[in-house]
Motif scaffolding. Structure first.
Motif, short mmCIF file in Angstrom:
data_model
loop_
_atom_site.label_atom_id
_atom_site.label_comp_id
_atom_site.label_asym_id
_atom_site.label_seq_id
_atom_site.Cartn_x
_atom_site.Cartn_y
_atom_site.Cartn_z
N ALA A 99 0.84 -1.21 0.00
CA ALA A 99 0.00 0.00 0.00
C ALA A 99 0.87 1.25 0.00
CB ALA A 99 -0.94 -0.01 1.20
N TRP A 100 1.95 1.25 0.77
CA TRP A 100 2.88 2.37 0.77
C TRP A 100 3.50 2.58 -0.59
CZ3 TRP A 100 6.72 2.84 5.42
CH2 TRP A 100 6.17 3.69 6.37
N LEU A 101 3.95 1.51 -1.19
CA LEU A 101 4.56 1.59 -2.52
C LEU A 101 3.58 2.15 -3.53
CD1 LEU A 101 6.99 1.01 -4.34
CD2 LEU A 101 6.09 -1.29 -4.66
N LEU A 102 2.36 1.65 -3.52
CA LEU A 102 1.35 2.13 -4.46
C LEU A 102 1.03 3.60 -4.21
CD1 LEU A 102 -1.05 -0.94 -4.61
CD2 LEU A 102 0.55 -0.16 -6.38
N SER A 103 0.97 3.98 -2.95
CA SER A 103 0.70 5.38 -2.61
C SER A 103 1.82 6.28 -3.10
CB SER A 103 0.54 5.51 -1.10
OG SER A 103 0.38 6.86 -0.75
N ASP A 104 3.07 5.86 -2.91
CA ASP A 104 4.21 6.64 -3.39
C ASP A 104 4.20 6.75 -4.91
OD1 ASP A 104 5.09 7.15 -0.85
OD2 ASP A 104 6.64 5.59 -0.85
N GLU A 105 3.90 5.65 -5.59
CA GLU A 105 3.84 5.68 -7.05
C GLU A 105 2.73 6.59 -7.53
OE1 GLU A 105 3.61 1.74 -8.62
OE2 GLU A 105 5.69 1.29 -8.15
N ARG A 106 1.59 6.54 -6.85
CA ARG A 106 0.45 7.39 -7.21
C ARG A 106 0.84 8.86 -7.02
NH1 ARG A 106 -3.09 5.90 -3.54
NH2 ARG A 106 -3.39 3.93 -4.58
N ARG A 107 1.50 9.18 -5.90
CA ARG A 107 1.92 10.55 -5.64
C ARG A 107 2.90 11.03 -6.72
NH1 ARG A 107 3.80 9.98 -0.89
NH2 ARG A 107 5.98 9.75 -1.43
N GLU A 108 3.85 10.18 -7.07
CA GLU A 108 4.82 10.54 -8.10
C GLU A 108 4.13 10.77 -9.44
OE1 GLU A 108 8.35 8.42 -10.63
OE2 GLU A 108 8.13 7.82 -8.54
N LEU A 109 3.18 9.93 -9.75
CA LEU A 109 2.44 10.04 -11.01
C LEU A 109 1.66 11.36 -11.05
CD1 LEU A 109 1.91 8.30 -13.55
CD2 LEU A 109 -0.15 7.48 -12.41
N VAL A 110 1.00 11.70 -9.94
CA VAL A 110 0.24 12.95 -9.88
C VAL A 110 1.18 14.14 -10.00
CG1 VAL A 110 -1.19 14.41 -8.39
CG2 VAL A 110 -1.71 11.98 -8.63
N GLN A 111 2.32 14.11 -9.32
CA GLN A 111 3.28 15.21 -9.40
C GLN A 111 3.77 15.40 -10.83
OE1 GLN A 111 6.18 13.94 -6.49
NE2 GLN A 111 5.35 15.30 -4.93
N ARG A 112 4.10 14.31 -11.49
CA ARG A 112 4.57 14.41 -12.89
C ARG A 112 3.47 14.97 -13.78
NH1 ARG A 112 6.90 8.82 -14.58
NH2 ARG A 112 7.01 9.87 -16.58
N ALA A 113 2.25 14.50 -13.60
CA ALA A 113 1.13 14.97 -14.42
C ALA A 113 0.88 16.46 -14.17
CB ALA A 113 -0.12 14.16 -14.13
N MET A 114 0.96 16.89 -12.91
CA MET A 114 0.74 18.30 -12.58
C MET A 114 1.81 19.19 -13.21
SD MET A 114 -1.99 18.89 -10.62
CE MET A 114 -1.73 20.24 -9.49
N ARG A 115 3.06 18.70 -13.26
CA ARG A 115 4.13 19.48 -13.88
C ARG A 115 3.94 19.62 -15.39
NH1 ARG A 115 7.47 16.80 -9.95
NH2 ARG A 115 7.95 15.17 -11.44
N LEU A 116 3.22 18.69 -16.00
CA LEU A 116 2.98 18.74 -17.44
C LEU A 116 1.80 19.64 -17.81
CD1 LEU A 116 3.51 14.97 -18.27
CD2 LEU A 116 5.06 16.87 -18.80
N LEU A 117 1.00 20.00 -16.83
CA LEU A 117 -0.14 20.88 -17.09
C LEU A 117 0.32 22.32 -17.27
CD1 LEU A 117 -2.75 19.72 -14.41
CD2 LEU A 117 -2.78 19.24 -16.85
N PRO A 118 -0.48 23.12 -17.99
CA PRO A 118 -0.18 24.56 -18.01
C PRO A 118 -0.20 25.10 -16.58
CG PRO A 118 -1.86 24.01 -19.65
CD PRO A 118 -1.63 22.78 -18.82
N PRO A 119 0.67 26.04 -16.25
CA PRO A 119 0.75 26.54 -14.87
C PRO A 119 -0.59 27.00 -14.30
CG PRO A 119 2.57 27.40 -16.17
CD PRO A 119 1.66 26.66 -17.12
N ARG A 120 -1.41 27.62 -15.13
CA ARG A 120 -2.70 28.12 -14.65
C ARG A 120 -3.59 26.96 -14.19
NH1 ARG A 120 -6.61 31.97 -18.24
NH2 ARG A 120 -8.24 30.42 -18.19
N ASP A 121 -3.59 25.87 -14.96
CA ASP A 121 -4.38 24.69 -14.58
C ASP A 121 -3.84 24.06 -13.31
OD1 ASP A 121 -5.94 25.06 -16.81
OD2 ASP A 121 -5.12 23.37 -17.93
#
Length: 177
Positions: A99-121
Motif C-alpha cells: 500500500a505504501w509503494l502504491l501510494s508513493d507511485e500514485r503521488r509521483e504520477l500525480v506530481q509528474r502529471a501536474m508538472r505537465l499541465l499549463p501553470p494556470r491549470d
C-alpha cells in the motif's frame, strides 16, 4: 521618451540570454520576457539618462527572473504538499508495504502529471484540492466569476486525467505475446 517596443526589440537577444542563464526551464524565458516588457511599459517616469537604459533593462530582467523563480518554487512546493496529502487510513493503522509503494507511485504520477499541465491549470487544481478552496473562494481570489472557475476547473481536471492516463501507460509492462 523612447519607443519601448523598439528598445525591447533592440535588446531582446542579450536580455533573453541573461534570463535563460538564470532559469533551468527554457520554456520559461518567454514568460519572463513578457513580464519584462510589461514592467518596461508600466514604468511611469522616463529615464532621464539614455546611457543608463541598458543597466536598467539588465536589472529589470534579473528582477523579473527572480520573481518567476520564487513563483515557480512556491508552485512546486504547493504541488508537493498536495501530492503528499494522504487520506487517513480507514481499515488498518499500519498500511502494508505494498500500500505504501502504491501510494508513493500514485503521488509521483500525480506530481509528474501536474508538472505537465499549463501553470494556470496546475495552480487552480492545487488551490482547489490542496488548499480546499471552493469555486466561490477561487472566483473571489482570482477576480473572475464562479461559472468561469467551474469551466476552468473542468478543463483542468480533464487535462490532468489525460496526462495521468498517458503517464500510467508508461508504467504498464509491455505484453509478451
Amino acid at each position: 521618451m523612447p519607443e519601448w517596443g523598439d528598445v525591447l526589440s533592440a535588446h531582446d537577444g542579450w536580455l533573453r540570454r541573461v534570463v535563460a542563464v538564470r532559469l533551468s526551464e527554457p520554456q520559461a524565458v518567454d514568460e519572463v520576457m513578457q513580464e519584462v516588457a510589461l514592467a518596461v511599459v508600466a514604468q511611469r517616469s522616463p529615464l532621464l539618462d539614455p546611457a543608463r537604459l541598458v543597466g536598467w533593462l539588465y536589472r529589470l530582467a534579473v528582477q523579473q527572473t527572480l520573481v518567476y523563480r520564487r513563483k515557480a518554487g512556491r508552485r512546486r512546493a504547493l504541488v508537493d504538499r498536495c501530492a503528499t496529502r494522504r487520506p487517513a487510513p480507514i481499515e488498518t493503522p499500519d498500511p502494508s508495504p505494498l500500500a505504501w509503494l502504491l501510494s508513493d507511485e500514485r503521488r509521483e504520477l500525480v506530481q509528474r502529471a501536474m508538472r505537465l499541465l499549463p501553470p494556470r491549470d496546475a495552480d487552480l487544481l492545487a488551490l482547489k484540492y490542496g488548499e480546499g478552496w471552493t469555486a466561490r473562494e477561487l472566483a473571489e481570489k482570482l477576480g473572475v466569476g464562479v461559472p468561469a472557475i467551474e469551466t476552468r476547473l473542468s478543463r483542468a481536471r480533464r487535462r490532468l486525467r489525460t496526462q495521468l492516463e498517458s503517464l500510467a501507460t508508461d508504467f504498464k509492462e509491455p505484453s509478451h505475446d
